[in-house]
Design an enzyme around this catalytic site. Structure first.
Site, PDB file in Angstrom:
ATOM      1  N   GLY A 123       1.995   2.289  10.896  1.00  0.00           N
ATOM      2  CA  GLY A 123       2.954   3.381  10.771  1.00  0.00           C
ATOM      3  C   GLY A 123       3.591   3.787  12.089  1.00  0.00           C
ATOM      4  O   GLY A 123       4.225   4.834  12.192  1.00  0.00           O
TER       5      GLY A 123
ATOM      6  N   SER B  84       2.990  -2.079  10.535  1.00  0.00           N
ATOM      7  CA  SER B  84       4.421  -2.114  10.856  1.00  0.00           C
ATOM      8  C   SER B  84       5.075  -3.462  10.554  1.00  0.00           C
ATOM      9  O   SER B  84       5.932  -3.930  11.302  1.00  0.00           O
ATOM     10  CB  SER B  84       4.660  -1.717  12.315  1.00  0.00           C
ATOM     11  OG  SER B  84       4.249  -0.380  12.536  1.00  0.00           O
TER      12      SER B  84
ATOM     13  N   ASN C 265       0.873  -1.176   0.000  1.00  0.00           N
ATOM     14  CA  ASN C 265       0.000   0.000   0.000  1.00  0.00           C
ATOM     15  C   ASN C 265       0.907   1.222   0.000  1.00  0.00           C
ATOM     16  O   ASN C 265       1.447   1.593   1.038  1.00  0.00           O
ATOM     17  CB  ASN C 265      -0.895  -0.039   1.252  1.00  0.00           C
ATOM     18  CG  ASN C 265      -1.766   1.200   1.365  1.00  0.00           C
ATOM     19  OD1 ASN C 265      -1.816   2.027   0.459  1.00  0.00           O
ATOM     20  ND2 ASN C 265      -2.463   1.326   2.483  1.00  0.00           N
ATOM     21  N   TRP C 266       1.070   1.825  -1.165  1.00  0.00           N
ATOM     22  CA  TRP C 266       2.030   2.937  -1.286  1.00  0.00           C
ATOM     23  C   TRP C 266       1.495   4.228  -0.690  1.00  0.00           C
ATOM     24  O   TRP C 266       2.236   5.198  -0.546  1.00  0.00           O
ATOM     25  CB  TRP C 266       2.385   3.157  -2.762  1.00  0.00           C
ATOM     26  CG  TRP C 266       3.115   2.010  -3.390  1.00  0.00           C
ATOM     27  CD1 TRP C 266       3.644   0.912  -2.735  1.00  0.00           C
ATOM     28  CD2 TRP C 266       3.415   1.824  -4.784  1.00  0.00           C
ATOM     29  NE1 TRP C 266       4.239   0.069  -3.639  1.00  0.00           N
ATOM     30  CE2 TRP C 266       4.123   0.606  -4.916  1.00  0.00           C
ATOM     31  CE3 TRP C 266       3.152   2.565  -5.936  1.00  0.00           C
ATOM     32  CZ2 TRP C 266       4.573   0.126  -6.143  1.00  0.00           C
ATOM     33  CZ3 TRP C 266       3.593   2.083  -7.165  1.00  0.00           C
ATOM     34  CH2 TRP C 266       4.298   0.882  -7.257  1.00  0.00           C
ATOM     35  N   LYS C 267       0.217   4.262  -0.388  1.00  0.00           N
ATOM     36  CA  LYS C 267      -0.405   5.476   0.169  1.00  0.00           C
ATOM     37  C   LYS C 267      -0.083   6.671  -0.735  1.00  0.00           C
ATOM     38  O   LYS C 267      -0.036   6.521  -1.951  1.00  0.00           O
ATOM     39  CB  LYS C 267       0.036   5.675   1.614  1.00  0.00           C
ATOM     40  CG  LYS C 267      -0.187   4.388   2.436  1.00  0.00           C
ATOM     41  CD  LYS C 267      -0.041   4.556   3.910  1.00  0.00           C
ATOM     42  CE  LYS C 267      -0.328   3.226   4.598  1.00  0.00           C
ATOM     43  NZ  LYS C 267      -0.252   3.291   6.042  1.00  0.00           N
TER      44      LYS C 267
ATOM     45  N   GLU D 189      -5.878  -4.912  10.503  1.00  0.00           N
ATOM     46  CA  GLU D 189      -4.934  -3.809  10.658  1.00  0.00           C
ATOM     47  C   GLU D 189      -5.228  -3.056  11.951  1.00  0.00           C
ATOM     48  O   GLU D 189      -5.997  -2.081  11.956  1.00  0.00           O
ATOM     49  CB  GLU D 189      -5.060  -2.842   9.475  1.00  0.00           C
ATOM     50  CG  GLU D 189      -4.707  -3.472   8.148  1.00  0.00           C
ATOM     51  CD  GLU D 189      -3.913  -2.505   7.283  1.00  0.00           C
ATOM     52  OE1 GLU D 189      -2.886  -2.921   6.744  1.00  0.00           O
ATOM     53  OE2 GLU D 189      -4.302  -1.335   7.179  1.00  0.00           O
TER      54      GLU D 189
ATOM     55  N   GLY E 251       2.735  -1.118   4.350  1.00  0.00           N
ATOM     56  CA  GLY E 251       2.807   0.309   4.045  1.00  0.00           C
ATOM     57  C   GLY E 251       4.253   0.732   3.840  1.00  0.00           C
ATOM     58  O   GLY E 251       4.846   0.526   2.768  1.00  0.00           O
ATOM     59  N   GLY E 252       4.838   1.324   4.864  1.00  0.00           N
ATOM     60  CA  GLY E 252       6.192   1.896   4.773  1.00  0.00           C
ATOM     61  C   GLY E 252       7.222   0.983   4.115  1.00  0.00           C
ATOM     62  O   GLY E 252       7.993   1.417   3.252  1.00  0.00           O
TER      63      GLY E 252
ATOM     64  N   HIS F  35      -9.726   1.268   4.811  1.00  0.00           N
ATOM     65  CA  HIS F  35      -8.458   1.454   5.512  1.00  0.00           C
ATOM     66  C   HIS F  35      -8.658   2.444   6.662  1.00  0.00           C
ATOM     67  O   HIS F  35      -9.440   3.383   6.538  1.00  0.00           O
ATOM     68  CB  HIS F  35      -7.393   1.980   4.531  1.00  0.00           C
ATOM     69  CG  HIS F  35      -6.021   1.932   5.131  1.00  0.00           C
ATOM     70  ND1 HIS F  35      -5.565   2.897   5.991  1.00  0.00           N
ATOM     71  CD2 HIS F  35      -5.023   1.025   5.010  1.00  0.00           C
ATOM     72  CE1 HIS F  35      -4.326   2.570   6.377  1.00  0.00           C
ATOM     73  NE2 HIS F  35      -3.982   1.440   5.785  1.00  0.00           N
TER      74      HIS F  35
ATOM     75  N   GLU G 164      -6.970   4.785   7.615  1.00  0.00           N
ATOM     76  CA  GLU G 164      -6.687   6.176   7.252  1.00  0.00           C
ATOM     77  C   GLU G 164      -7.866   6.824   6.533  1.00  0.00           C
ATOM     78  O   GLU G 164      -7.887   8.030   6.319  1.00  0.00           O
ATOM     79  CB  GLU G 164      -5.391   6.242   6.424  1.00  0.00           C
ATOM     80  CG  GLU G 164      -4.178   6.055   7.328  1.00  0.00           C
ATOM     81  CD  GLU G 164      -2.957   5.480   6.655  1.00  0.00           C
ATOM     82  OE1 GLU G 164      -2.860   5.531   5.418  1.00  0.00           O
ATOM     83  OE2 GLU G 164      -2.093   4.953   7.387  1.00  0.00           O
TER      84      GLU G 164
HETATM   85  P1  PGA Z   1       2.598   0.311   7.728  1.00  0.00           P
HETATM   86  O1  PGA Z   1       1.163   0.500   7.057  1.00  0.00           O
HETATM   87  O2  PGA Z   1       3.166  -0.973   7.208  1.00  0.00           O
HETATM   88  O3  PGA Z   1       3.386   1.516   7.327  1.00  0.00           O
HETATM   89  O4  PGA Z   1       2.363   0.249   9.231  1.00  0.00           O
HETATM   90  C1  PGA Z   1       0.301  -0.597   6.861  1.00  0.00           C
HETATM   91  C2  PGA Z   1      -0.997  -0.144   6.256  1.00  0.00           C
HETATM   92  O5  PGA Z   1      -1.464   0.958   6.554  1.00  0.00           O
HETATM   93  O6  PGA Z   1      -1.617  -0.861   5.419  1.00  0.00           O
END
Ligand code: PGA
Length: 257
Positions: free
Chosen positions: A175, A214, A9-11, A169, A235-236, A95, A97
């Site tokens: 994050g 994470s 997930n590149w956001k 999640e 994500g990251g 998600h 977010e």
């Molecule tokens: P993260 O994000 O790996 O940076 O914690 C995961 C996600 O939001 O899908």
């Protein structure tokens, strides 16, 4: 057998040149890990160019969101059919977010409509659920997951297990660098699978449940060995070739199958 899925997930990160380089690197290094399905989820405006870059490769495409209406006066929104036309197979829905951030506050009803819109357009939703830290500390994690998954899947009939992916999640792990322990993840995933059973029946055994929050190369292995963990939403660590490939490798080596 549930084939593990690792989705990046590149956001709202990277530019087109950086995305192309990232995908080229993943493509060049993913061959030995064919047991793992790989997907990348760029921001919506990059779906078409990234679809071109991954053509003839095993890498799948996903969107980070979509809108539930089919068409009309919805300035700025993108429908499920539009996402499908880019060649995307997946769409992340619900998600945290989008559930929890200012200006979005997507509720469970909207997420349910988005899941239905995605399915109707032939997309596979990656449905995200997860409790906040407050809810976990209040002992409400299981209850929150039960509510979110039943609300999101209300009225949904699953033709086959490939048509749905669930992502656990925990909001406190996204994050933050604080991942759930493998035991916490397994407990939540087993709970989600039992709720899925109640909602969609026996097909729940074959639906993949990803862990997200994470995930890094050094914690991926022990999480992926858990019985009900079928991959990850990353994500990251999906923004760099080395860390993304290392997570894919750890999954290929550890997935319970
Ligand atoms: P993260 O994000 O790996 O940076 O914690 C995961 C996600 O939001 O899908």
């Amino acid at each position: 057998m549930r084939r593990p899925l690792i989705a990046g997930n590149w956001k709202m990160n990277l530019n087109l040149a950086q995305m192309r380089a990232l995908v080229a690197g993943i493509r060049a290094g993913c061959d030995p890990f064919g047991s793992v399905e790989i997907a990348v989820c760029p921001p919506t405006v990059y779906l078409f160019p990234i679809a071109e870059v991954i053509a003839d490769s095993p890498i799948r495409l996903g969107a980070q969101d979509l809108y539930y209406e089919a068409q009309g006066a919805f300035t700025g929104e993108v429908s499920a059919a539009m996402v499908a036309e880019t060649g995307a197979r997946y769409a992340i829905i619900g998600h945290s977010e989008r559930r929890h951030t200012i200006g979005h506050h997507e509720d469970d009803r909207m997420i349910n409509l988005k899941v239905k819109a995605a399915l109707a357009a032939g997309l596979t939703p990656i449905l995200c659920v997860g409790e906040t830290l407050e809810e976990r500390e209040a002992g409400q994690a299981a209850e929150v997951l039960t509510f979110q998954i039943s609300a999101a899947l209300s009225g949904v009939k699953l033709a086959s297990p490939e048509r749905l992916v669930v992502a656990y999640e925990p909001v406190w792990a996204i994050g933050t660098g604080h991942n759930a322990t493998p035991e916490q993840a397994q407990q939540a995933h087993a709970h989600l699978r039992s709720r899925l059973h109640a909602g969609v029946g026996k097909v729940a055994e074959e639906v993949r449940i990803l862990y997200g929050g994470s995930v890094k190369p050094d914690n991926a292995g022990p999480i992926m060995t858990q019985r009900d963990v079928d991959g990850g939403l990353i994500g990251g660590a999906s923004l760099k070739v080395d860390s993304f490939l290392a997570i894919i490798q750890a999954t290929a080596e550890n997935a319970a199958g």
